[in-house]
Motif scaffolding. Sequence first.
Motif, PDB file in Angstrom:
ATOM      1  N   GLY A 206      25.176  -2.644 -35.494  1.00 46.65           N
ATOM      2  CA  GLY A 206      26.058  -3.485 -34.686  1.00 46.65           C
ATOM      3  C   GLY A 206      27.074  -4.203 -35.544  1.00 46.65           C
ATOM      4  N   LEU A 207      26.642  -4.686 -36.703  1.00 45.24           N
ATOM      5  CA  LEU A 207      27.578  -5.328 -37.638  1.00 45.24           C
ATOM      6  C   LEU A 207      28.605  -4.319 -38.140  1.00 45.24           C
ATOM      7  CD1 LEU A 207      25.086  -7.555 -39.669  1.00 45.24           C
ATOM      8  CD2 LEU A 207      26.801  -8.330 -38.019  1.00 45.24           C
ATOM      9  N   LEU A 208      28.149  -3.102 -38.406  1.00 49.81           N
ATOM     10  CA  LEU A 208      29.081  -2.054 -38.831  1.00 49.81           C
ATOM     11  C   LEU A 208      30.075  -1.735 -37.717  1.00 49.81           C
ATOM     12  CD1 LEU A 208      30.041   0.090 -40.833  1.00 49.81           C
ATOM     13  CD2 LEU A 208      28.278   1.630 -39.910  1.00 49.81           C
ATOM     14  N   LEU A 209      29.599  -1.719 -36.480  1.00 47.99           N
ATOM     15  CA  LEU A 209      30.488  -1.470 -35.335  1.00 47.99           C
ATOM     16  C   LEU A 209      31.613  -2.500 -35.295  1.00 47.99           C
ATOM     17  CD1 LEU A 209      30.995   0.071 -32.594  1.00 47.99           C
ATOM     18  CD2 LEU A 209      29.584  -1.708 -31.533  1.00 47.99           C
ATOM     19  N   LEU A 210      31.272  -3.767 -35.491  1.00 42.83           N
ATOM     20  CA  LEU A 210      32.289  -4.820 -35.491  1.00 42.83           C
ATOM     21  C   LEU A 210      33.262  -4.637 -36.650  1.00 42.83           C
ATOM     22  CD1 LEU A 210      30.225  -8.016 -34.602  1.00 42.83           C
ATOM     23  CD2 LEU A 210      31.873  -6.830 -33.150  1.00 42.83           C
ATOM     24  N   LEU A 211      32.749  -4.285 -37.820  1.00 40.40           N
ATOM     25  CA  LEU A 211      33.615  -4.056 -38.979  1.00 40.40           C
ATOM     26  C   LEU A 211      34.591  -2.913 -38.713  1.00 40.40           C
ATOM     27  CD1 LEU A 211      34.331  -4.680 -41.949  1.00 40.40           C
ATOM     28  CD2 LEU A 211      32.568  -3.023 -42.614  1.00 40.40           C
ATOM     29  N   LEU A 212      34.092  -1.833 -38.134  1.00 41.42           N
ATOM     30  CA  LEU A 212      34.957  -0.696 -37.809  1.00 41.42           C
ATOM     31  C   LEU A 212      36.003  -1.083 -36.774  1.00 41.42           C
ATOM     32  CD1 LEU A 212      32.251   2.126 -37.569  1.00 41.42           C
ATOM     33  CD2 LEU A 212      33.927   1.813 -39.401  1.00 41.42           C
ATOM     34  N   PHE A 213      35.600  -1.891 -35.806  1.00 39.80           N
ATOM     35  CA  PHE A 213      36.525  -2.316 -34.752  1.00 39.80           C
ATOM     36  C   PHE A 213      37.657  -3.161 -35.324  1.00 39.80           C
ATOM     37  CE2 PHE A 213      37.550  -5.696 -31.593  1.00 39.80           C
ATOM     38  CZ  PHE A 213      38.228  -4.912 -30.677  1.00 39.80           C
ATOM     39  N   TYR A 214      37.318  -4.140 -36.159  1.00 42.52           N
ATOM     40  CA  TYR A 214      38.339  -5.065 -36.663  1.00 42.52           C
ATOM     41  C   TYR A 214      39.195  -4.467 -37.782  1.00 42.52           C
ATOM     42  CZ  TYR A 214      36.700  -8.883 -33.766  1.00 42.52           C
ATOM     43  OH  TYR A 214      36.400  -9.682 -32.691  1.00 42.52           O
ATOM     44  N   THR A 215      38.730  -3.408 -38.407  1.00 40.69           N
ATOM     45  CA  THR A 215      39.556  -2.738 -39.417  1.00 40.69           C
ATOM     46  C   THR A 215      40.362  -1.591 -38.820  1.00 40.69           C
ATOM     47  OG1 THR A 215      37.704  -1.294 -40.024  1.00 40.69           O
ATOM     48  CG2 THR A 215      38.012  -3.315 -41.327  1.00 40.69           C
ATOM     49  N   GLY A 216      40.135  -1.300 -37.534  1.00 38.37           N
ATOM     50  CA  GLY A 216      40.870  -0.222 -36.884  1.00 38.37           C
ATOM     51  C   GLY A 216      40.285   1.153 -37.112  1.00 38.37           C
ATOM     52  N   LEU A 217      39.140   1.232 -37.759  1.00 35.63           N
ATOM     53  CA  LEU A 217      38.549   2.535 -38.080  1.00 35.63           C
ATOM     54  C   LEU A 217      37.684   3.102 -36.959  1.00 35.63           C
ATOM     55  CD1 LEU A 217      37.493   1.858 -41.784  1.00 35.63           C
ATOM     56  CD2 LEU A 217      39.246   3.477 -41.016  1.00 35.63           C
ATOM     57  N   LEU A 218      37.268   2.255 -36.023  1.00 39.61           N
ATOM     58  CA  LEU A 218      36.329   2.682 -34.993  1.00 39.61           C
ATOM     59  C   LEU A 218      36.767   3.935 -34.240  1.00 39.61           C
ATOM     60  CD1 LEU A 218      33.755   2.259 -33.372  1.00 39.61           C
ATOM     61  CD2 LEU A 218      34.995   0.613 -31.941  1.00 39.61           C
ATOM     62  N   PRO A 219      38.034   4.067 -33.838  1.00 35.47           N
ATOM     63  CA  PRO A 219      38.429   5.264 -33.076  1.00 35.47           C
ATOM     64  C   PRO A 219      38.245   6.574 -33.836  1.00 35.47           C
ATOM     65  CG  PRO A 219      40.078   3.541 -32.868  1.00 35.47           C
ATOM     66  CD  PRO A 219      39.145   3.104 -33.943  1.00 35.47           C
ATOM     67  N   PHE A 220      38.131   6.496 -35.166  1.00 29.20           N
ATOM     68  CA  PHE A 220      38.031   7.708 -35.975  1.00 29.20           C
ATOM     69  C   PHE A 220      36.586   8.070 -36.329  1.00 29.20           C
ATOM     70  CE2 PHE A 220      41.955   5.408 -36.997  1.00 29.20           C
ATOM     71  CZ  PHE A 220      42.911   6.359 -36.650  1.00 29.20           C
ATOM     72  N   VAL A 221      35.631   7.202 -35.995  1.00 27.67           N
ATOM     73  CA  VAL A 221      34.249   7.355 -36.462  1.00 27.67           C
ATOM     74  C   VAL A 221      33.335   7.805 -35.324  1.00 27.67           C
ATOM     75  CG1 VAL A 221      32.271   6.147 -37.477  1.00 27.67           C
ATOM     76  CG2 VAL A 221      34.594   5.595 -38.237  1.00 27.67           C
ATOM     77  N   PRO A 222      32.521   8.860 -35.536  1.00 28.00           N
ATOM     78  CA  PRO A 222      31.565   9.280 -34.507  1.00 28.00           C
ATOM     79  C   PRO A 222      30.430   8.266 -34.380  1.00 28.00           C
ATOM     80  CG  PRO A 222      31.270  10.564 -36.511  1.00 28.00           C
ATOM     81  CD  PRO A 222      32.504   9.742 -36.722  1.00 28.00           C
ATOM     82  N   LEU A 223      29.846   8.171 -33.191  1.00 22.80           N
ATOM     83  CA  LEU A 223      28.750   7.238 -32.925  1.00 22.80           C
ATOM     84  C   LEU A 223      27.573   7.996 -32.322  1.00 22.80           C
ATOM     85  CD1 LEU A 223      30.797   4.331 -31.256  1.00 22.80           C
ATOM     86  CD2 LEU A 223      29.954   4.397 -33.617  1.00 22.80           C
ATOM     87  N   GLY A 224      26.409   7.814 -32.916  1.00 23.09           N
ATOM     88  CA  GLY A 224      25.211   8.460 -32.387  1.00 23.09           C
ATOM     89  C   GLY A 224      24.565   7.674 -31.272  1.00 23.09           C
ATOM     90  N   GLU A 225      24.792   6.369 -31.269  1.00 22.17           N
ATOM     91  CA  GLU A 225      24.172   5.502 -30.269  1.00 22.17           C
ATOM     92  C   GLU A 225      24.717   5.761 -28.867  1.00 22.17           C
ATOM     93  OE1 GLU A 225      23.945   3.400 -34.223  1.00 22.17           O
ATOM     94  OE2 GLU A 225      25.473   4.502 -33.111  1.00 22.17           O
TER      95      GLU A 225
END
Length: 322
Positions: A206-225
């Motif tokens: 969850g902390l990693l999810l927030l980091l990816l979101f605020y750095t703009g990387l989330l749209p590029f990263v696959p999620l298993g959850e």
Amino acid sequence: MEAVCGILFFLIAVGVYVACSLYLLRNPLIIHKRKRLEFYCRHISHRGGSGEKIESTIEACTHAVDVGTEMLEMDCHLTLDGYVVISHDENLLRQSGYDQTISSLRFQDLPLYEEKLEVTFYAGHYSSGKDRRFALLEDVFQKFPNMPIVIEIKENNDLLIKKVSCLVKKYGRDGITVWASEKSDIMVKCQKENPHMPYMFTMRRGLLLLLLFYTGLLPFVPLGESLLMFYLPRIINRTYIPEEAILKNRFIVYLLEKLTMRKSLFEHLIKRGLQVQLFVCNEESDMAAAFSIGATGVMTDYPTVLSNYIAKHPPPPPPTVY
């Protein structure tokens, strides 16, 4: 001149990155395949609906289902003789008044729940019921064969994880039973034991999810959850009094709310097929707040209250892909 060109190139690159990130945040299916779960649950009963009946009992679960819940949430522990028991605590003191652990007792020797039990997420409120017996996970599976269930594993216990998985497979529930744990090391074992079950974000993820979101990387990263399950921060120090000292700090709770309750984050996850469930909402104002921020589901100790709220304020229909 070279320095100016370098700065200009850097600014253009940053601009392109930001533009792509924002576009893919709103349109994630361009690069990600949408998850297709076998359930879509807006009404989740915490510990089987622990505000209206004694928590985690068959009576509580039956009542919650009867009043319209769409998912049950529960925790599991292992008895001395190897039975998987539904119970939030491993130590029985709070629930029964006996300072013993489930793992030290045979199933037949487990005490009864107290006649009245305080609702953990609604300080000063108590529940009671006719059924005060600890329930077996297998009995819950038999009684509610088609009901989606979230099972939280709190102990790093390989045998417990294996036995839960075996029961899930025995009753053909892989697609409608969710692995849940705050701890990543436990979740790794759960996924390895049964990779066919959907699972939630751990604290670390969850902390990693927030980091990816605020750095703009989330749209590029696959999620298993498949599920994001998190506190509705506004309940902390109001209906829910935490034990953790850090959560008693009002500024920390304010910061937590500002950082986590991001509608754009929830919308992105939902477009990717994940479900966002906020807990534990025991008042209508909190239920309204959770749905307004974009939650797909709300977890409550009071299933009747949530059913009445949904009847008066029906949320949008679920996506047609489910």
